[in-house]
Design an enzyme around this catalytic site. Structure first.
Site, PDB file in Angstrom:
ATOM      1  N   GLU A 182       0.823  -1.213   0.000  1.00 17.71           N
ATOM      2  CA  GLU A 182       0.000   0.000   0.000  1.00 17.71           C
ATOM      3  C   GLU A 182       0.856   1.263   0.000  1.00 17.71           C
ATOM      4  O   GLU A 182       0.488   2.268  -0.608  1.00 17.71           O
ATOM      5  CB  GLU A 182      -0.947  -0.003   1.198  1.00 17.71           C
ATOM      6  CG  GLU A 182      -1.923  -1.177   1.232  1.00 17.71           C
ATOM      7  CD  GLU A 182      -2.726  -1.314  -0.038  1.00 17.71           C
ATOM      8  OE1 GLU A 182      -3.023  -0.290  -0.684  1.00 17.71           O
ATOM      9  OE2 GLU A 182      -3.057  -2.458  -0.402  1.00 17.71           O
ATOM     10  N   ASP A 229      -5.800  -4.560  -8.383  1.00 18.43           N
ATOM     11  CA  ASP A 229      -4.789  -3.769  -9.082  1.00 18.43           C
ATOM     12  C   ASP A 229      -4.737  -4.119 -10.566  1.00 18.43           C
ATOM     13  O   ASP A 229      -4.582  -3.248 -11.418  1.00 18.43           O
ATOM     14  CB  ASP A 229      -3.414  -3.999  -8.446  1.00 18.43           C
ATOM     15  CG  ASP A 229      -3.312  -3.383  -7.056  1.00 18.43           C
ATOM     16  OD1 ASP A 229      -4.141  -2.520  -6.733  1.00 18.43           O
ATOM     17  OD2 ASP A 229      -2.408  -3.771  -6.298  1.00 18.43           O
TER      18      ASP A 229
END
Length: 306
Positions: A61, A161
């Site tokens: 992250e 993603d």
């Protein structure tokens, strides 16, 4: 998805980024640690394994957040919760900026793979597979965790993603709204596959993940429709957003925060015609950035990128 503050504990702040941990993470941690009892000689190694997962997700992250800042975006919060982690990133509304902000997360996992492999190889050559079996097993498991997280995240299913990377690539040729629409629709197909798999293997956790993905696909689909509607509005000559270079729409699309009335801020120079409140910042309907009215002055109408 919970907000960064709702039901969360603020852990620390690094490089201007606040890291929060949702309370439900502890429940899942207890379940997962107990579920893997027996894989080590002591449960303390199971705790270390779960903390390793915590660190891998956190570095992933931070990859998103720092990359977003690198391209001029806003990223100041990270939330860790049972479904992994969420970096609250707001990159500039350009395909390359969005692509780099998303791709940097999986790239962190890619970088970790050879590092962990070298660590395992070195430990084996030192005889730790026999002398320190728990530590050696932990290294092997951390490598598997990193690899599995990488593979899962790069699946081309929105909002993973991989799905967002696909959307960013399509943005170059299809525009902002259409690329998001395509990614969301393909995401629904992927979610259907996850649901079928969850039913087949009777895995409630996979079913919960499927529900979470479906909700985000629907949100992305709705956002794409909203972007399409905004992009089709008539545009005002002589102004352009300093951020995305798009001219503002004509109409009463700005709402006064004091009296609640809608008005056309460019027709009144950022003054509410109903209560005379003056606004220092004017928000762009296309990218969401806010700037003083004086910075909106432009001479060319720039059509939005659908």
């Amino acid at each position: 998805m919970p907000s960064a503050q709702q039901g969360s504990i603020r852990l620390f702040r690094f490089s201007g980024i606040d890291v929060f941990l949702h309370w439900s993470w502890f429940l899942v941690a207890v379940y997962e640690i107990n579920n893997r009892k027996g894989s080590y000689s002591s449960v303390s190694w199971n705790v270390l394994e779960y903390l390793a997962l915590f660190l891998i997700v956190l570095t992933h992250e931070f990859g998103h957040a720092l990359a977003c800042r690198q391209v001029g975006g806003i990223a100041n919060k990270i939330l860790l919760w049972p479904f992994g982690g969420v970096a609250y990133v707001d990159p500039p509304p350009r395909p390359w900026a969005t692509l780099w902000s998303i791709a940097a997360g999986p790239l962190v996992n890619v970088v970790l793979l050879p590092v962990l492999y070298v660590a395992i190889t070195s430990a084996r050559s030192l005889g730790w597979a026999t002398a320190q079996p728990d530590f050696y097993q932990l290294l092997r498991q951390v490598l598997r965790i990193d690899l599995y997280l990488l593979i899962f995240n790069i699946l081309p299913i929105y909002p993973l993603d991989g799905g967002q990377i696909l959307r960013s690539l399509l943005w170059f040729v299809m525009g902002r709204a259409r690329s998001l629409m395509v990614a969301a629709v393909l995401g629904f197909v992927g979610v259907a596959g996850f649901i079928l798999l969850a039913v087949k293997v009777q895995d409630p956790w996979l079913g919960a993940i499927s529900l979470y993905l479906a909700m985000n696909c629907w949100s992305g689909f709705q956002h794409a429709r909203a972007l399409t509607r905004v992009a089709k509005l008539s545009r005002r000559l002589g102004y352009a957003c300093p951020n995305c270079k798009t001219s503002p729409p004509i109409g009463e699309y700005w709402k006064c925060g004091k009296c609640g009335q809608g008005f056309d801020t460019f027709a009144t120079q950022a003054v509410c015609p109903y209560c005379a409140t003056r606004f220092d910042q004017t928000k762009c309907m296309d990218c969401g950035a806010a700037h003083p009215m004086s910075q909106w002055a432009g001479s060319v109408l720039v059509p939005p990128n659908l």
